[in-house]
Design a protein around this motif. Structure first.
Motif: not given
Length: 275
Positions: A194-195, A215, A191, A218-219, A198
């Motif tokens: 991924c953030r 996950p 997670s 969602e991220a 992003r």
């Protein structure tokens, strides 16, 4: 309407049971792997099983073929040419535009999803991304890239990650998907990674296990706060333009102008298309 591609799930081509489960999963795209996940002795069986399973497939699928330098590449391409035209080619270790154009000619009208996995491939990122109208996406293969760059930490990938984001957008391609997170039990690490991706401009990620899909999704989806801020940007900038004003300040001191409108629209479109 087809929802945005945020999750891509790999399944080894020599394991038809896993491919069938992947095809039935919630992944936005399934990637049937004929390359690294398949041992040399199982390449022919993987190819024939993949052809059988994809003969009537009606969901987004890509097939990762073996590199052009290998003895399996030609047979992989021939098999791919015979399955439904919507099945894309995932192409590993791309290092030149000529390589892309040659594959595009062999698979006319089929989408090509290119992976850069070497220093040379990253250096030529835009040239490769713009090599053919059939190129549908470009991304990194980070395991091989780490090895090629002799990296000991993910921090060393930062420049390459930004480079591929810029190359993709400059070539008018979608924001790239992140490479896989190799530890299926490390949900927090996935997670967080991924953030971070992003924030660099990636949108979505490939997975090696179905448990990673939630996950990842969602991220990459906008938070409620981000959606609300996007609505505020559109409303306030719209009002400013109506009033003949070029910029407007929010209560927190942030200045908004028309350059922020496209980003706000993208956030709202992603939120709307994902519900």
């Amino acid at each position: 309407m087809r929802r945005p591609v945020l999750t891509l799930l790999y399944a080894p081509g020599d394991r038809p049971d896993r491919v069938e489960k992947a095809l039935a999963s919630e992944a936005d795209v399934v990637i049937v792997d004929l390359e690294d996940a398949v041992a040399p002795a199982a390449k022919d069986r993987a190819r024939s099983e993949t052809a059988r399973l994809l003969a009537t497939v009606d969901r987004p699928v890509q097939v990762r073929v073996n590199h052009v330098s290998t003895p399996w590449h030609a047979d992989d391409v021939a098999m791919l040419a015979a399955v439904p035209a919507d099945v894309g080619a995932r192409v590993p270790k791309v290092e030149s535009a000529a390589e892309v154009r040659e594959l595009a000619a062999a698979l006319p009208s089929r989408s090509l999803h290119l992976l850069l996995e070497s220093a040379l491939g990253v250096e030529r990122a835009f040239e490769i991304a713009a090599a053919s109208e059939q190129v549908a996406s470009v991304g990194l293969g980070e395991a091989d890239l780490r090895s090629d760059l002799r990296l000991t930490d993910d921090a060393g990938l930062s420049w390459a990650r930004s480079r591929v984001v810029v190359a993709a957008r400059a070539a008018k391609l979608p924001s790239p998907h992140m490479s896989v997170h190799p530890n299926v039990k490390d949900v927090d690490g996935l997670s967080a990674s991924c953030r971070a991706g992003r924030a660099l401009g990636f949108l979505g990620r490939a997975a090696i296990h179905p448990a990673q899909l939630g996950p990842i999704r969602e991220a990459f989806l906008p938070t409620g706060e981000e959606v609300e801020r996007a609505r505020t940007v559109l409303a306030r900038v719209g009002d400013a333009r109506t009033d003949g004003v070029g910029a407007v300040a929010l209560e927190d001191g942030t200045f908004l102008d028309v350059a922020m409108v496209e980003q706000a629209r993208a956030v709202l479109a992603l939120a709307d298309d994902s519900t």
